[in-house]
Write a protein that holds these residues in place. Structure first.
Motif, PDB file in Angstrom:
ATOM      1  N   LEU A 100     -49.187  10.730  14.272  1.00  0.00           N
ATOM      2  CA  LEU A 100     -49.047  11.767  13.259  1.00  0.00           C
ATOM      3  C   LEU A 100     -50.400  12.233  12.726  1.00  0.00           C
ATOM      4  O   LEU A 100     -50.546  13.392  12.330  1.00  0.00           O
ATOM      5  CB  LEU A 100     -48.174  11.254  12.107  1.00  0.00           C
ATOM      6  CG  LEU A 100     -46.922  12.099  11.822  1.00  0.00           C
ATOM      7  CD1 LEU A 100     -46.007  12.111  13.025  1.00  0.00           C
ATOM      8  CD2 LEU A 100     -46.195  11.573  10.601  1.00  0.00           C
ATOM      9  N   LYS A 101     -51.372  11.339  12.726  1.00  0.00           N
ATOM     10  CA  LYS A 101     -52.699  11.664  12.197  1.00  0.00           C
ATOM     11  C   LYS A 101     -53.628  12.244  13.254  1.00  0.00           C
ATOM     12  O   LYS A 101     -54.760  12.624  12.943  1.00  0.00           O
ATOM     13  CB  LYS A 101     -53.331  10.403  11.601  1.00  0.00           C
ATOM     14  CG  LYS A 101     -52.576   9.831  10.416  1.00  0.00           C
ATOM     15  CD  LYS A 101     -53.173   8.509   9.969  1.00  0.00           C
ATOM     16  CE  LYS A 101     -52.361   7.889   8.827  1.00  0.00           C
ATOM     17  NZ  LYS A 101     -52.908   6.558   8.440  1.00  0.00           N
ATOM     18  N   ASN A 102     -53.156  12.304  14.503  1.00  0.00           N
ATOM     19  CA  ASN A 102     -54.017  12.724  15.609  1.00  0.00           C
ATOM     20  C   ASN A 102     -53.420  13.948  16.300  1.00  0.00           C
ATOM     21  O   ASN A 102     -52.454  13.832  17.056  1.00  0.00           O
ATOM     22  CB  ASN A 102     -54.187  11.571  16.608  1.00  0.00           C
ATOM     23  CG  ASN A 102     -55.175  11.908  17.706  1.00  0.00           C
ATOM     24  OD1 ASN A 102     -55.774  12.978  17.733  1.00  0.00           O
ATOM     25  ND2 ASN A 102     -55.339  10.988  18.647  1.00  0.00           N
ATOM     26  N   SER A 103     -53.995  15.087  16.083  1.00  0.00           N
ATOM     27  CA  SER A 103     -53.453  16.329  16.649  1.00  0.00           C
ATOM     28  C   SER A 103     -53.578  16.396  18.163  1.00  0.00           C
ATOM     29  O   SER A 103     -52.886  17.180  18.814  1.00  0.00           O
ATOM     30  CB  SER A 103     -54.160  17.539  16.023  1.00  0.00           C
ATOM     31  OG  SER A 103     -55.562  17.501  16.296  1.00  0.00           O
ATOM     32  N   GLU A 104     -54.451  15.578  18.748  1.00  0.00           N
ATOM     33  CA  GLU A 104     -54.588  15.575  20.206  1.00  0.00           C
ATOM     34  C   GLU A 104     -53.361  14.990  20.895  1.00  0.00           C
ATOM     35  O   GLU A 104     -53.099  15.281  22.061  1.00  0.00           O
ATOM     36  CB  GLU A 104     -55.839  14.786  20.608  1.00  0.00           C
ATOM     37  CG  GLU A 104     -57.143  15.455  20.210  1.00  0.00           C
ATOM     38  CD  GLU A 104     -58.344  14.688  20.734  1.00  0.00           C
ATOM     39  OE1 GLU A 104     -58.275  14.186  21.876  1.00  0.00           O
ATOM     40  OE2 GLU A 104     -59.342  14.575  20.008  1.00  0.00           O
ATOM     41  N   GLU A 105     -52.618  14.147  20.191  1.00  0.00           N
ATOM     42  CA  GLU A 105     -51.380  13.591  20.746  1.00  0.00           C
ATOM     43  C   GLU A 105     -50.268  14.607  20.501  1.00  0.00           C
ATOM     44  O   GLU A 105     -49.525  14.528  19.532  1.00  0.00           O
ATOM     45  CB  GLU A 105     -51.064  12.240  20.102  1.00  0.00           C
ATOM     46  CG  GLU A 105     -52.125  11.183  20.348  1.00  0.00           C
ATOM     47  CD  GLU A 105     -51.863   9.884  19.607  1.00  0.00           C
ATOM     48  OE1 GLU A 105     -50.726   9.369  19.684  1.00  0.00           O
ATOM     49  OE2 GLU A 105     -52.792   9.385  18.941  1.00  0.00           O
ATOM     50  N   ASP A 106     -50.152  15.562  21.408  1.00  0.00           N
ATOM     51  CA  ASP A 106     -49.324  16.733  21.137  1.00  0.00           C
ATOM     52  C   ASP A 106     -47.993  16.747  21.884  1.00  0.00           C
ATOM     53  O   ASP A 106     -47.292  17.756  21.887  1.00  0.00           O
ATOM     54  CB  ASP A 106     -50.108  18.010  21.442  1.00  0.00           C
ATOM     55  CG  ASP A 106     -50.613  18.063  22.885  1.00  0.00           C
ATOM     56  OD1 ASP A 106     -50.376  17.105  23.646  1.00  0.00           O
ATOM     57  OD2 ASP A 106     -51.261  19.069  23.244  1.00  0.00           O
TER      58      ASP A 106
END
Length: 369
Positions: A100-106
């Motif tokens: 949730l805190k990492n936009s790269e994990e999309d």
């Protein structure tokens, strides 16, 4: 037909947590059981050992990004994360919190509440309860309020604006209809049109979705119990005879007659199991499900359930049958639930293993594209 959207069920267990350290020893994860597994009979595929991604730790961003990249490469639409909630106590939440805190994990995602007691299922001792699952309407409200920030994430999978949430075992609730009404109201007050609420449909939960206030079910595979309509794949003729005898008499009659014999492991031929599922067919408002393989003997030292002799080609046949025969027009989305992405101790994974490599992923992409 709209493009099929495969949803792979995801186990967020592969990282140490204080509870597992206390219950099973420092540093315990499912890898501990996976690496101890041994073949139980000639031709038995064990242990299942990871290939491309190795013995990973889900606390690492690199691991989670590699999983998502692989899923996207082979056409997986999203992950369905198992979610663990015990009256406000959360277990194994770290991988999803970090996502949730990492936009790269999309990669898109949804959640399924594994609403069972936390027991020693990991090593087969189901009678030993470590965390009790207790239900109340007050907890229902607290729970859904905890989930709403996840629902608001733009990666969270929704149907017509409604966030999807799945309950694994609805029969355990004292009043599931009331619980669902509490959840719907809270979600609507949070600004969503409604909740799109589902459950794992199997022999234990064979009702129609609207009977209990659900919007949908999905076929949880393997569907334990449905295999009794077929012929078990045992190791000896005696085991096969015992099974037929057990099914014929039934548990109550057997108990009444005082018939006793040692319980035995359940072994089924994967192809035979697939044929049984095809005969059972599909139900309206229940999304299709499939498993590439299943063998929980790494986790259960006694009485495992094993679908023996699965191959990518046999999985491909079952997957192709679902694609061509499921009534896709009875559901608002074209979801196909695959159990699972990474249930390694259940011998149940799309992630590459040392025996098959990426073959199951390749077949999934080939059939569904």
């Amino acid at each position: 037909m709209e493009k099929i959207k495969p949803i792979a069920i995801y186990l967020p267990q592969f990282h140490p947590i204080p509870e597992n350290d206390s219950w099973w020893g420092k540093g315990f994860t499912e890898w501990t059981n996976v690496t101890k597994a041994e073949p139980r009979f000639e031709g038995h595929y064990q242990p299942h050992l990871p290939a491309n991604l190795g013995f990973y730790d889900l606390r690492l961003e690199e691991t989670r990004l590699a999983q998502e990249a692989m899923a996207k490469e082979y056409g997986i639409h999203g992950f369905c994360y198992y979610h663990y909630w015990f009256n406000g106590k959360k277990i194994l939440q770290d991988p999803l919190d970090r996502k949730l805190k990492n936009s790269e994990e999309d990669l898109p995602f949804m959640m399924c509440w594994a609403n069972e007691n936390w027991t020693r299922t990991w090593d087969g001792a189901n009678h030993n309860v470590l965390l009790h699952q207790e239900y109340s309407f007050e907890d229902d409200l607290a729970h859904i309020e905890h989930l709403i920030p996840f629902f608001k994430d733009n990666r969270y999978i929704k149907v017509n604006g409604k966030p999807i949430f799945i309950v694994y075992r609805p029969k355990l609730f004292p009043d599931i209809k009331k619980t669902i009404s509490i959840w719907r109201k809270a979600v609507q007050e949070a600004g969503f049109p409604d909740l799109y609420i589902g459950f794992a449909q199997n022999v234990e939960h064979s009702f129609s979705p609207n009977e209990k206030g659900f919007d949908f079910g999905f076929q949880f595979q393997p569907n334990f119990g449905s295999q009794s309509k077929g012929i078990p794949y045992g190791i000896t003729k005696m085991r096969r005879l015992k099974h037929k005898f057990k099914v014929l008499l039934g548990y109550r009659i057997k108990k009444k007659l005082g018939i006793k014999f040692k319980e035995f492991d359940s072994y089924y031929d994967y192809d035979t199991y697939c044929d049984i599922q095809k005969k059972i067919g599909f139900r309206k408002d229940v999304y299709p499900g499939i498993t590439p393989m299943w063998d929980n003997s790494a986790r259960r030292k006694e009485h495992p359930f094993i679908l023996h002799d699965s191959t990518p080609e046999k999985y491909k046949k079952w997957l192709s049958y679902i694609r061509e025969n499921y009534p896709w027009d009875t559901v608002p989305e074209s979801f196909l639930f695959i159990n699972a992405w990474n249930e390694w101790a259940e011998g149940n994974h799309l992630e590459p293993c040392q025996k098959w490599g990426t073959a199951y992923l390749e077949v999934t992409k080939e059939v569904l594209e």
